[in-house]
Structure formats: structure tokens, C-alpha cells
Write a protein that holds these residues in place. Structure first.
Motif, PDB file in Angstrom:
ATOM      1  N   GLY A  73       1.924   7.424 145.872  1.00 17.35           N
ATOM      2  CA  GLY A  73       1.071   8.677 145.615  1.00 17.35           C
ATOM      3  C   GLY A  73       0.936   9.627 146.967  1.00 17.35           C
ATOM      4  N   CYS A  74       0.932   8.997 148.041  1.00 17.86           N
ATOM      5  CA  CYS A  74       0.775   9.644 149.244  1.00 17.86           C
ATOM      6  C   CYS A  74       1.566   8.818 150.471  1.00 17.86           C
ATOM      7  CB  CYS A  74      -0.602   9.930 149.625  1.00 17.86           C
ATOM      8  SG  CYS A  74      -1.415   8.294 150.311  1.00 17.86           S
ATOM      9  N   LYS A  75       1.676   9.699 151.732  1.00 22.37           N
ATOM     10  CA  LYS A  75       2.386   8.975 152.592  1.00 22.37           C
ATOM     11  C   LYS A  75       1.645   8.362 153.669  1.00 22.37           C
ATOM     12  CE  LYS A  75       6.271  12.519 152.111  1.00 22.37           C
ATOM     13  NZ  LYS A  75       7.111  13.235 152.593  1.00 22.37           N
ATOM     14  N   GLU A  76       0.464   8.138 153.407  1.00 19.50           N
ATOM     15  CA  GLU A  76      -0.456   7.451 154.359  1.00 19.50           C
ATOM     16  C   GLU A  76       0.013   6.319 154.932  1.00 19.50           C
ATOM     17  OE1 GLU A  76      -5.176   6.732 154.987  1.00 19.50           O
ATOM     18  OE2 GLU A  76      -4.503   7.459 153.035  1.00 19.50           O
ATOM     19  N   ASN A  77       0.325   5.905 156.046  1.00 21.13           N
ATOM     20  CA  ASN A  77       0.446   4.618 156.554  1.00 21.13           C
ATOM     21  C   ASN A  77       2.221   4.177 156.380  1.00 21.13           C
ATOM     22  OD1 ASN A  77      -1.933   4.100 158.097  1.00 21.13           O
ATOM     23  ND2 ASN A  77      -2.744   3.435 155.821  1.00 21.13           N
ATOM     24  N   LEU A  78       2.957   5.100 155.862  1.00 16.59           N
ATOM     25  CA  LEU A  78       4.130   4.874 155.407  1.00 16.59           C
ATOM     26  C   LEU A  78       5.125   5.790 156.193  1.00 16.59           C
ATOM     27  CD1 LEU A  78       4.181   5.332 151.673  1.00 16.59           C
ATOM     28  CD2 LEU A  78       3.974   3.219 152.705  1.00 16.59           C
ATOM     29  N   ALA A  79       6.544   5.005 156.565  1.00 14.74           N
ATOM     30  CA  ALA A  79       7.288   5.802 157.321  1.00 14.74           C
ATOM     31  C   ALA A  79       8.500   5.786 156.539  1.00 14.74           C
ATOM     32  CB  ALA A  79       7.629   4.973 158.598  1.00 14.74           C
ATOM     33  N   GLU A  80       9.007   6.839 156.744  1.00 19.01           N
ATOM     34  CA  GLU A  80      10.472   7.244 156.123  1.00 19.01           C
ATOM     35  C   GLU A  80      11.489   7.571 157.009  1.00 19.01           C
ATOM     36  OE1 GLU A  80      10.264   9.854 152.566  1.00 19.01           O
ATOM     37  OE2 GLU A  80       8.160  10.326 153.290  1.00 19.01           O
ATOM     38  N   LYS A  81      12.377   6.767 157.254  1.00 22.76           N
ATOM     39  CA  LYS A  81      13.508   7.094 158.152  1.00 22.76           C
ATOM     40  C   LYS A  81      14.938   7.028 157.680  1.00 22.76           C
ATOM     41  CE  LYS A  81      10.315   7.711 161.393  1.00 22.76           C
ATOM     42  NZ  LYS A  81       9.811   8.918 161.798  1.00 22.76           N
ATOM     43  N   THR A  82      15.563   7.585 158.302  1.00 18.59           N
ATOM     44  CA  THR A  82      17.169   7.450 158.139  1.00 18.59           C
ATOM     45  C   THR A  82      17.716   7.222 159.594  1.00 18.59           C
ATOM     46  OG1 THR A  82      17.283   8.879 156.024  1.00 18.59           O
ATOM     47  CG2 THR A  82      19.456   8.613 156.979  1.00 18.59           C
ATOM     48  N   PHE A  83      18.454   6.064 159.348  1.00 23.75           N
ATOM     49  CA  PHE A  83      18.916   5.793 160.834  1.00 23.75           C
ATOM     50  C   PHE A  83      20.645   5.609 160.622  1.00 23.75           C
ATOM     51  CE2 PHE A  83      14.788   3.233 161.267  1.00 23.75           C
ATOM     52  CZ  PHE A  83      14.411   4.206 162.067  1.00 23.75           C
ATOM     53  N   MET A  84      21.249   5.834 161.735  1.00 24.19           N
ATOM     54  CA  MET A  84      22.922   5.835 161.368  1.00 24.19           C
ATOM     55  C   MET A  84      23.521   5.127 162.909  1.00 24.19           C
ATOM     56  SD  MET A  84      25.006   9.582 161.208  1.00 24.19           S
ATOM     57  CE  MET A  84      26.538   9.656 160.940  1.00 24.19           C
ATOM     58  N   SER A  85      24.543   4.690 162.722  1.00 24.38           N
ATOM     59  CA  SER A  85      25.449   4.362 163.779  1.00 24.38           C
ATOM     60  C   SER A  85      26.692   4.979 163.624  1.00 24.38           C
ATOM     61  CB  SER A  85      25.382   2.758 163.603  1.00 24.38           C
ATOM     62  OG  SER A  85      26.018   2.231 164.879  1.00 24.38           O
ATOM     63  N   TYR A  86      27.423   5.155 164.909  1.00 26.76           N
ATOM     64  CA  TYR A  86      28.603   5.660 164.633  1.00 26.76           C
ATOM     65  C   TYR A  86      29.559   5.576 166.208  1.00 26.76           C
ATOM     66  CZ  TYR A  86      31.823   9.374 162.767  1.00 26.76           C
ATOM     67  OH  TYR A  86      33.012  10.304 162.429  1.00 26.76           O
ATOM     68  N   ASN A  87      30.499   5.043 165.961  1.00 29.28           N
ATOM     69  CA  ASN A  87      31.518   4.819 166.997  1.00 29.28           C
ATOM     70  C   ASN A  87      32.516   5.934 166.933  1.00 29.28           C
ATOM     71  OD1 ASN A  87      33.773   4.337 168.837  1.00 29.28           O
ATOM     72  ND2 ASN A  87      33.522   2.132 168.489  1.00 29.28           N
ATOM     73  N   VAL A  88      32.361   6.830 167.839  1.00 25.90           N
ATOM     74  CA  VAL A  88      33.001   8.311 167.625  1.00 25.90           C
ATOM     75  C   VAL A  88      34.300   8.170 168.348  1.00 25.90           C
ATOM     76  CG1 VAL A  88      30.831   9.418 167.387  1.00 25.90           C
ATOM     77  CG2 VAL A  88      31.717   9.376 169.514  1.00 25.90           C
TER      78      VAL A  88
ATOM     79  N   VAL B 119      21.455   3.948 156.924  1.00 25.80           N
ATOM     80  CA  VAL B 119      20.518   3.222 156.299  1.00 25.80           C
ATOM     81  C   VAL B 119      19.237   4.174 156.040  1.00 25.80           C
ATOM     82  CG1 VAL B 119      20.981   0.942 156.780  1.00 25.80           C
ATOM     83  CG2 VAL B 119      19.178   1.794 158.133  1.00 25.80           C
ATOM     84  N   GLY B 120      18.836   4.315 154.975  1.00 24.15           N
ATOM     85  CA  GLY B 120      17.509   5.111 154.444  1.00 24.15           C
ATOM     86  C   GLY B 120      16.571   3.950 154.175  1.00 24.15           C
ATOM     87  N   ILE B 121      15.286   4.010 154.703  1.00 25.09           N
ATOM     88  CA  ILE B 121      14.363   3.132 154.645  1.00 25.09           C
ATOM     89  C   ILE B 121      13.089   3.642 154.691  1.00 25.09           C
ATOM     90  CG2 ILE B 121      15.496   1.295 155.694  1.00 25.09           C
ATOM     91  CD1 ILE B 121      13.913   1.272 158.029  1.00 25.09           C
ATOM     92  N   VAL B 122      12.170   2.761 153.630  1.00 23.75           N
ATOM     93  CA  VAL B 122      10.738   3.299 153.540  1.00 23.75           C
ATOM     94  C   VAL B 122       9.754   2.166 154.063  1.00 23.75           C
ATOM     95  CG1 VAL B 122       8.650   4.182 152.350  1.00 23.75           C
ATOM     96  CG2 VAL B 122      10.843   4.947 151.681  1.00 23.75           C
ATOM     97  N   TRP B 123       9.035   2.009 155.046  1.00 19.67           N
ATOM     98  CA  TRP B 123       8.315   0.747 155.331  1.00 19.67           C
ATOM     99  C   TRP B 123       6.789   1.304 155.451  1.00 19.67           C
ATOM    100  CZ3 TRP B 123      11.175   2.975 159.620  1.00 19.67           C
ATOM    101  CH2 TRP B 123      10.467   3.228 160.883  1.00 19.67           C
ATOM    102  N   LYS B 124       6.207   0.089 155.382  1.00 18.40           N
ATOM    103  CA  LYS B 124       4.766   0.165 155.835  1.00 18.40           C
ATOM    104  C   LYS B 124       4.251  -0.734 156.520  1.00 18.40           C
ATOM    105  CE  LYS B 124      -0.025   0.149 153.284  1.00 18.40           C
ATOM    106  NZ  LYS B 124      -0.499   0.199 151.735  1.00 18.40           N
ATOM    107  N   ASN B 125       3.486  -0.313 157.695  1.00 18.44           N
ATOM    108  CA  ASN B 125       2.986  -1.448 158.656  1.00 18.44           C
ATOM    109  C   ASN B 125       1.976  -2.431 158.214  1.00 18.44           C
ATOM    110  OD1 ASN B 125       4.693  -0.364 160.839  1.00 18.44           O
ATOM    111  ND2 ASN B 125       2.896   1.196 161.015  1.00 18.44           N
TER     112      ASN B 125
END
Length: 253
Positions: A19-34, A246-252
Motif C-alpha cells: 500500500g505504501c513505501k514506508e519503511n521499505l527499500a527498493e533497490k537494483t544492485f549490479m556487478s560487472y567485470n568490464v 538483482v532487484g530486491i524489496v526489503w523491510k527493516n
């Protein structure tokens, strides 16, 4: 998956489930050997590597194999070139002196880190490095480990000690030069949950047959992972590794 699709999936998930984003984190993290932006065709092209990163649109990306002021890269700061093209903030960690300059790893991030830590790691073929960037809500680490299993195992106590003092979510990513069944990765999983798909191969980029690139979350962090998705980006020419995200949603808790 295009960056627009990632954003829509994550936002819809949060809206529908919570319902809302309070206390939630949405992140996309990446790793790349270029590979210094040297492609499988032998061409150096910073713009096409930056294009791969832009396609994912990560919050932060761990990058391995970067020259700084080395003659073979025409004395350019390779991470800086990628930073200019992506509009992200560069954080560099040189591991060795090379060809008149430095060679090491780095992090590109949308935010500027509030603190940065650099920890040398063993490597008999070349010295290695662990780079830790602390942000307001999380910590992101980059490492490129030795080709030798004994050196990777010797890195474990350093990694554990260096990542143990944070009371916010800590993620560690990079080219570990170890397959999922290796003793090193098995030991790492005692302290970290690997978030990317271990069955999705990352190297070599044109005919991938092994997984050696990872993104993981330290166990001790008091968070609930509410959603996660991972993907290997199909970029068979730009480097000799495929990037993972990785795309993740987490809550503390």
C-alpha cells in the motif's frame, strides 16, 4: 529486462502488497567485470559498457578490472569515463601498480557514499582488494578475488572481519573467481545469502558455462527480504563476463 520494466515491476509489487513505501527499500544492485571495457572483439568501447549499465539502471554497481592512468588505457581513468557516461559517482580502489598507473576495482553509485573503506586481500598472481562503500541505508561491497583457491580461502577471515561492524544491510558483489560448488563459495554462504541465480552462467560472455560473479547479503542484517529477482544481462561482446543484477524489496525489522 529493460530498466523501465524493472521499475514498474518493483513499484507495482510494493503498491499491491504493502500500500505504501514506508519503511521499505527498493533497490537494483549490479556487478560487472568490464575487462577495462575491452570487448570480445578486441575493441575498447566505454560507451557500450556504459550502455549495458544504463539498461539495468542500478542504484549501485560493483565493477572489476579497471585501469587508472595506465599506458594501455591511454592514461585514462576508466572508472571516471564510465561515471561520466552513466552520470554516477565513482569510487575507486587500486589493487596493484600497472603500466605506469594503477589497476583495481570500483563502485558506481547514484548516491555519494558517506564513508569508504579499502582492505587489501591476498593474491599470489596479483594483490587483490575489497572495497566497501557505506550509504545511508545500506552498505555495498565490491571484490575481485584471486585465481587461486588457497588465496580465496585466506581472504575469508579478512572479509568476515571487514563486513562485521555494520548495523545496516550489507551486500557484497563481484567476480569471486570461484564456482558455486567451490570450498570458498560454500564457506561464504555460512555468512552470506547469495541473491543471484547460481544456475545462470556469467563467463565467458559469448559462450557462458560457469558462474563466478555474485551478489550476496550478509546474514546478520535484521531485514526481511520481501521480493527478489535476478538476471544475467545478455551482453556477449562488451566484456568477457556477463553482468548480473538483482532487484530486491526489503523491510527493516
Amino acid at each position: 529486462m529493460k530498466k523501465y520494466q524493472i521499475a514498474v515491476v518493483m513499484s507495482l509489487l510494493v503498491a499491491s502488497l504493502f500500500g505504501c513505501k514506508e519503511n521499505l527499500a527498493e533497490k537494483t544492485f549490479m556487478s560487472y567485470n568490464v575487462k577495462n571495457c575491452i570487448g570480445m572483439d578486441g575493441k575498447t568501447d566505454y560507451a557500450r559498457v556504459a550502455g549495458v549499465i544504463d539498461k539495468v539502471n542500478p542504484e549501485v554497481v560493483a565493477i572489476q578490472e579497471l585501469d587508472s592512468a595506465a599506458a594501455r588505457s591511454k592514461n585514462l581513468y576508466v572508472l571516471g569515463e564510465l561515471a561520466k557516461l552513466t552520470g554516477m559517482h565513482p569510487t575507486y580502489a587500486p589493487a596493484i601498480d600497472y603500466d605506469g598507473g594503477k589497476y583495481g576495482i570500483g563502485i558506481l553509485s547514484k548516491e555519494t557514499p558517506i564513508r569508504v573503506y579499502r582492505h587489501p586481500l591476498p593474491g599470489r598472481e596479483e594483490a587483490r582488494m575489497l572495497l566497501i562503500a557505506e550509504f545511508k541505508d545500506y552498505v555495498y561491497c565490491c571484490m575481485h578475488l584471486s585465481l587461486t583457491e588457497e588465496d580465496r580461502m585466506a581472504s575469508l577471515p579478512i572479509i568476515r572481519e571487514a563486513t562485521s561492524g555494520f548495523n545496516k544491510p550489507l551486500f557484497i558483489a563481484g567476480d569471486w573467481n570461484a564456482t558455486p560448488e567451490s570450498p570458498f563459495v560454500q564457506e561464504m554462504q555460512k555468512d552470506f545469502t547469495i541473491l543471484n541465480d547460481l544456475h545462470a552462467f556469467t563467463c565467458p560472455s559469448d559462450t557462458p558455462r560457469v558462474t563466478i560473479d555474485y551478489i550476496a547479503l550478509r546474514h546478520t542484517q535484521a531485514i526481511n527480504l520481501l521480493h527478489q529477482e535476478s538476471q544475467v544481462v545478455q551482453a556477449p561482446v562488451e566484456s568477457d563476463h556477463l553482468p548480473v543484477f538483482v532487484g530486491i524489496v526489503w523491510k527493516n525489522k
